[in-house]
Design a protein around this motif. Structure first.
Motif, PDB file in Angstrom:
ATOM      1  N   SER A   1      -4.667 -16.212  -1.162  1.00  0.00           N
ATOM      2  CA  SER A   1      -4.006 -15.017  -0.643  1.00  0.00           C
ATOM      3  C   SER A   1      -2.719 -14.745  -1.416  1.00  0.00           C
ATOM      4  O   SER A   1      -1.822 -15.595  -1.480  1.00  0.00           O
ATOM      5  N   ARG A   2      -2.605 -13.555  -1.975  1.00  0.00           N
ATOM      6  CA  ARG A   2      -1.399 -13.207  -2.725  1.00  0.00           C
ATOM      7  C   ARG A   2      -0.186 -13.132  -1.813  1.00  0.00           C
ATOM      8  O   ARG A   2       0.914 -13.517  -2.217  1.00  0.00           O
ATOM      9  N   ASN A   3      -0.361 -12.623  -0.604  1.00  0.00           N
ATOM     10  CA  ASN A   3       0.777 -12.535   0.315  1.00  0.00           C
ATOM     11  C   ASN A   3       1.288 -13.909   0.718  1.00  0.00           C
ATOM     12  O   ASN A   3       2.495 -14.143   0.806  1.00  0.00           O
ATOM     13  N   VAL A   4       0.367 -14.828   0.957  1.00  0.00           N
ATOM     14  CA  VAL A   4       0.774 -16.198   1.272  1.00  0.00           C
ATOM     15  C   VAL A   4       1.510 -16.803   0.091  1.00  0.00           C
ATOM     16  O   VAL A   4       2.550 -17.459   0.251  1.00  0.00           O
ATOM     17  N   GLN A   5       0.985 -16.567  -1.121  1.00  0.00           N
ATOM     18  CA  GLN A   5       1.628 -17.102  -2.320  1.00  0.00           C
ATOM     19  C   GLN A   5       3.017 -16.517  -2.506  1.00  0.00           C
ATOM     20  O   GLN A   5       3.972 -17.235  -2.844  1.00  0.00           O
ATOM     21  N   LEU A   6       3.156 -15.227  -2.301  1.00  0.00           N
ATOM     22  CA  LEU A   6       4.465 -14.584  -2.437  1.00  0.00           C
ATOM     23  C   LEU A   6       5.475 -15.197  -1.472  1.00  0.00           C
ATOM     24  O   LEU A   6       6.618 -15.484  -1.848  1.00  0.00           O
ATOM     25  N   ARG A   7       5.054 -15.400  -0.241  1.00  0.00           N
ATOM     26  CA  ARG A   7       5.969 -15.989   0.744  1.00  0.00           C
ATOM     27  C   ARG A   7       6.358 -17.409   0.352  1.00  0.00           C
ATOM     28  O   ARG A   7       7.515 -17.809   0.510  1.00  0.00           O
ATOM     29  N   GLU A   8       5.381 -18.182  -0.160  1.00  0.00           N
ATOM     30  CA  GLU A   8       5.685 -19.558  -0.572  1.00  0.00           C
ATOM     31  C   GLU A   8       6.723 -19.581  -1.682  1.00  0.00           C
ATOM     32  O   GLU A   8       7.521 -20.521  -1.782  1.00  0.00           O
TER      33      GLU A   8
ATOM     34  N   GLY B   1       9.921  -7.183 -11.438  1.00  0.00           N
ATOM     35  CA  GLY B   1      11.038  -8.117 -11.302  1.00  0.00           C
ATOM     36  C   GLY B   1      12.377  -7.414 -11.395  1.00  0.00           C
ATOM     37  O   GLY B   1      13.299  -7.705 -10.620  1.00  0.00           O
ATOM     38  N   ASP B   2      12.494  -6.470 -12.341  1.00  0.00           N
ATOM     39  CA  ASP B   2      13.737  -5.704 -12.464  1.00  0.00           C
ATOM     40  C   ASP B   2      14.020  -4.926 -11.184  1.00  0.00           C
ATOM     41  O   ASP B   2      15.175  -4.851 -10.726  1.00  0.00           O
ATOM     42  N   ARG B   3      12.971  -4.344 -10.612  1.00  0.00           N
ATOM     43  CA  ARG B   3      13.133  -3.548  -9.398  1.00  0.00           C
ATOM     44  C   ARG B   3      13.572  -4.426  -8.221  1.00  0.00           C
ATOM     45  O   ARG B   3      14.357  -3.999  -7.362  1.00  0.00           O
ATOM     46  N   MET B   4      13.071  -5.673  -8.192  1.00  0.00           N
ATOM     47  CA  MET B   4      13.345  -6.568  -7.068  1.00  0.00           C
ATOM     48  C   MET B   4      14.533  -7.495  -7.324  1.00  0.00           C
ATOM     49  O   MET B   4      14.911  -8.270  -6.450  1.00  0.00           O
ATOM     50  N   GLY B   5      15.103  -7.419  -8.533  1.00  0.00           N
ATOM     51  CA  GLY B   5      16.237  -8.266  -8.850  1.00  0.00           C
ATOM     52  C   GLY B   5      15.862  -9.713  -9.057  1.00  0.00           C
ATOM     53  O   GLY B   5      16.614 -10.621  -8.695  1.00  0.00           O
TER      54      GLY B   5
ATOM     55  N   ALA C   1       7.887  -5.708   0.024  1.00  0.00           N
ATOM     56  CA  ALA C   1       8.775  -5.259  -1.046  1.00  0.00           C
ATOM     57  C   ALA C   1       8.097  -5.390  -2.402  1.00  0.00           C
ATOM     58  O   ALA C   1       8.239  -4.512  -3.272  1.00  0.00           O
ATOM     59  N   PHE C   2       7.363  -6.482  -2.588  1.00  0.00           N
ATOM     60  CA  PHE C   2       6.645  -6.676  -3.845  1.00  0.00           C
ATOM     61  C   PHE C   2       5.613  -5.582  -4.051  1.00  0.00           C
ATOM     62  O   PHE C   2       5.548  -4.953  -5.113  1.00  0.00           O
ATOM     63  N   TRP C   3       4.778  -5.331  -3.054  1.00  0.00           N
ATOM     64  CA  TRP C   3       3.703  -4.359  -3.228  1.00  0.00           C
ATOM     65  C   TRP C   3       4.232  -2.937  -3.360  1.00  0.00           C
ATOM     66  O   TRP C   3       3.657  -2.122  -4.105  1.00  0.00           O
ATOM     67  N   ASP C   4       5.315  -2.615  -2.660  1.00  0.00           N
ATOM     68  CA  ASP C   4       5.917  -1.284  -2.830  1.00  0.00           C
ATOM     69  C   ASP C   4       6.356  -1.091  -4.275  1.00  0.00           C
ATOM     70  O   ASP C   4       6.085  -0.047  -4.891  1.00  0.00           O
ATOM     71  N   ALA C   5       7.038  -2.098  -4.822  1.00  0.00           N
ATOM     72  CA  ALA C   5       7.498  -2.008  -6.209  1.00  0.00           C
ATOM     73  C   ALA C   5       6.313  -1.987  -7.173  1.00  0.00           C
ATOM     74  O   ALA C   5       6.290  -1.213  -8.138  1.00  0.00           O
TER      75      ALA C   5
END
Length: 215
Positions: A56-63, A34-38, A70-74
């Motif tokens: 799906s985590r990606n679907v959840q993240l988008r929702e 969270g700190d990395r992504m602001g 960006a999430f997975w890179d961090a």
């Protein structure tokens, strides 16, 4: 309920199925991501994403308005393999896996640089004939290809009776898409997930699955 002799090959998910991680570690990871992504992740968001409770985590993240890449890179930049291994524990009921008299494999979304230290720290690597960590080349569950690749690695052909056990809807979906029996191990109350996951066999513990052979 099946007995171990009912299947020629047993495949398992790893995180949330055979092992899990102390909450304090999970919370720290999401604080740092969270700190990395602001942004800030609530306990509920961290739990849902860590365990894939929403599908799906990606679907959840988008929702929730987050960018998945960006999430997975961090996430992967922040996770320390040794720290994760030290915070990971083996479920007591996973001990049955060591006694299976058949080819046994792991198919997991956990990345290799994280999965390897966990398997070594818990001293369970020799339980498995194959460990497949999903990536963009293998595909991601519920795509059946990771399971098909794992079956090929242990020399199983389409006529083999195989089963895949996991804690997430994507695990059950992958098994069904690959033509395998599916065991859903419900490590979380259905109200946390928001829905029930129905496989060929649904248990709260591997005790329920393997002890059934004695009845």
């Amino acid at each position: 309920m099946p007995s171990p002799s009912d299947y020629d090959v047993w495949l398992f998910d790893l995180d949330g199925t055979l092992v899990d991680t102390e909450w304090s570690y999970t919370r720290e990871v999401f604080d740092r991501v969270g700190d990395r992504m602001g942004t800030q992740f609530s306990d509920r968001e961290a739990e849902v994403l860590w365990h894939g409770l929403g599908g799906s985590r990606n679907v959840q993240l988008r929702e929730w308005g987050f960018d998945p890449p960006a999430f997975w890179d961090a996430f992967h930049e922040i996770e320390d393999p040794q720290a994760r291994a030290e915070a990971t524990y083996l479920y007591d009921d996973a001990a049955y896996v060591a006694d299976l008299d058949a080819p046994v494999g792991v198919v997991t979304h956990c990345q290799e640089f994280l999965a390897d230290p966990v398997l070594d720290a818990l001293d369970v690597r020799d339980w498995f004939d194959v460990v497949l960590c999903c990536d963009d080349d293998t595909g991601w569950k519920p795509d059946p290809r990771p399971l098909e690749l794992a079956l090929g690695d242990v020399g199983a052909d389409p006529d083999h009776d195989a089963v895949y056990a996991g804690d997430a809807a994507s695990d059950v979906g992958a098994a069904m898409n690959a033509g395998l029996d599916a065991v859903h191990v419900e490590r979380h109350a259905p109200e946390k997930r928001g829905h029930c996951v129905l496989g060929d066999h649904r248990v709260e513990s591997f005790d329920d699955l393997f002890d059934a052979r004695a009845e």
